[in-house]
Write an enzyme that holds these catalytic residues in place. Structure first.
Site, mmCIF file in Angstrom:
data_model
loop_
_atom_site.group_PDB
_atom_site.id
_atom_site.type_symbol
_atom_site.label_atom_id
_atom_site.label_comp_id
_atom_site.label_asym_id
_atom_site.label_seq_id
_atom_site.Cartn_x
_atom_site.Cartn_y
_atom_site.Cartn_z
ATOM 1 N N HIS A 70 0.150 4.862 7.061
ATOM 2 C CA HIS A 70 0.878 5.401 5.909
ATOM 3 C C HIS A 70 1.370 6.826 6.120
ATOM 4 O O HIS A 70 0.732 7.614 6.810
ATOM 5 C CB HIS A 70 -0.032 5.362 4.667
ATOM 6 C CG HIS A 70 -0.595 4.009 4.396
ATOM 7 N ND1 HIS A 70 -1.861 3.642 4.791
ATOM 8 C CD2 HIS A 70 -0.044 2.929 3.796
ATOM 9 C CE1 HIS A 70 -2.074 2.380 4.434
ATOM 10 N NE2 HIS A 70 -0.991 1.931 3.830
ATOM 11 N N SER B 291 0.804 -1.227 0.000
ATOM 12 C CA SER B 291 0.000 0.000 0.000
ATOM 13 C C SER B 291 0.830 1.266 0.000
ATOM 14 O O SER B 291 0.322 2.344 -0.321
ATOM 15 C CB SER B 291 -0.935 0.006 1.207
ATOM 16 O OG SER B 291 -0.221 -0.130 2.420
ATOM 17 N N ASP C 151 -2.428 8.398 7.821
ATOM 18 C CA ASP C 151 -3.425 7.612 8.526
ATOM 19 C C ASP C 151 -2.714 6.693 9.505
ATOM 20 O O ASP C 151 -1.539 6.905 9.819
ATOM 21 C CB ASP C 151 -4.326 6.847 7.537
ATOM 22 C CG ASP C 151 -3.546 5.861 6.658
ATOM 23 O OD1 ASP C 151 -2.374 5.554 6.978
ATOM 24 O OD2 ASP C 151 -4.103 5.400 5.642
#
Length: 358
Positions: free
Chosen positions: A326, A39, A323
């Site tokens: 990340h 991600s 977040d």
């Protein structure tokens, strides 16, 4: 025009693009950028996975992206893959799953195979439902390579691919998954990660890859979701310790691989050290918040992820973390700037700019 003439015209067009470059940008430094990983560099592949919950194609993600658009990037803006593409004068590599039905021209400046939740091992996405593990990402690349060979011939493809960059950002999800695999001692576990990765890199080499960018795993014990586990909001030292063990193994493996495959070149980036420097000296890097996420809810804004119902900070530039998992675009920018132009202290045996110049 008959079908054979059309096919020949397409082949000539594609060969011309390969020889003279697909992009008209004068700043273009490499023919293409192929991205593998999780991600941290996913640019939207998971949007196409129906049962995955690891998606970011909704607000407030993308609040600082062009047109304030959420595209599937786990970020307020651009991620490391976008920023590296900018450095080398290329558009962002598009998600593979958005191009899977298109012809060879769609792959000309690179492709991203990265997928939120992906790991070196299969199965790291069990909590999140679905991802594209690294093994399958490499398989997708091999399909692209073969289609290009069939259209352009081995020599034409290899001339271009050998000058292209291969960015590999992977391993964090395997570390997070370690508690399910505690039958292995930590060193055995990370050794297995490194061994598996080496086999996959050899497959990429067999399909033309020669220049690799390897960001190591960062200080993942210091992300908001890991700090949340501690009443004192301290970093999770078990996660950090595993990351360091893996990074040592990765660095050694790359040196071994270079001795076995003389024609490869690589830049290993010490993400851990640079992130630690940011966390320990936030003001020097323009940050004022190193623990809490910008977007989320609850303690450290890490109890509930960055969802439309969450709140987000007005100044993303002063937060290290976007977040609960990340980094912000601001953090990613510092990392990529160092990858590309950083000193030997952080980039071994060369930085990105030197790798491109070879």
């Amino acid at each position: 025009m008959d079908n054979s003439s059309s096919s020949m015209s397409l082949a000539i067009l594609l060969m011309t693009l390969f020889m003279f470059g697909f992009s008209s940008s004068k700043a273009q430094m490499v023919p293409a950028l192929f991205v593998f990983g999780d991600s941290l560099v996913d640019v939207g592949n998971n949007n196409y996975l129906p049962i995955s919950t690891a998606k970011a194609n909704f607000p407030h993600n993308g609040v600082d992206f062009p047109n304030k658009k959420a595209t599937g990037r786990f970020s307020n803006g651009k991620n490391a893959a976008d920023l590296l593409a900018q450095k080398v004068g290329l558009p962002s590599s598009p998600p593979y799953l958005s191009l899977a039905s298109k012809n060879a021209s769609a792959y000309m400046t690179g492709v991203s195979f990265a997928s939120g939740g992906a790991g070196i091992f299969n199965g790291t996405d069990q909590k999140l439902g679905q991802s594209i593990p690294l093994t399958r990402q490499v398989g997708y690349y091999e399909k692209i390579y073969q289609s290009l060979v069939q259209t352009l011939g081995p020599a034409g493809v290899q001339n271009r691919i050998s000058k292209s960059l291969f960015m590999v950002v992977i391993g964090s999800n395997d570390i997070f998954d370690y508690p399910r695999n505690k039958s292995n001692i930590p060193q055995q576990y990370v050794d297995s990660m490194v061994f598996t990765l080496k086999g996959l890199l050899k497959r990429l080499h067999s399909s033309g890859a020669r220049k690799f960018v390897f960001p190591a795993i960062g200080a993942i014990g210091c992300i908001p979701s890991e700090r949340l586990k501690s009443q004192t909001e301290e970093c999770n030292e078990e996660s950090n310790s595993l990351a360091l063990k893996y990074n040592e193994g990765l660095k050694s493996m790359l040196q071994e691989l270079k001795s076995e495959l003389k024609d490869i070149a690589y830049s290993y980036f010490d993400t851990y050290a640079v992130l630690q420097n940011i966390v320990q000296n936030p003001a020097n890097n323009g940050f004022s918040e190193i623990k809490a996420a910008c977007c989320g809810l609850g303690k450290l804004k890490a109890k509930i992820p960055c969802l439309p119902l969450s709140t987000y900070c007005p100044n993303r530039r002063d937060h290290v973390w976007w977040d609960l998992y990340h980094p912000t675009e601001a953090t990613a920018t510092i990392l990529v700037d160092t990858i590309f132009d950083g000193p030997l202290q952080y980039t071994f045996p060369m930085n990105g700019r030197q790798l491109v110049a070879i």
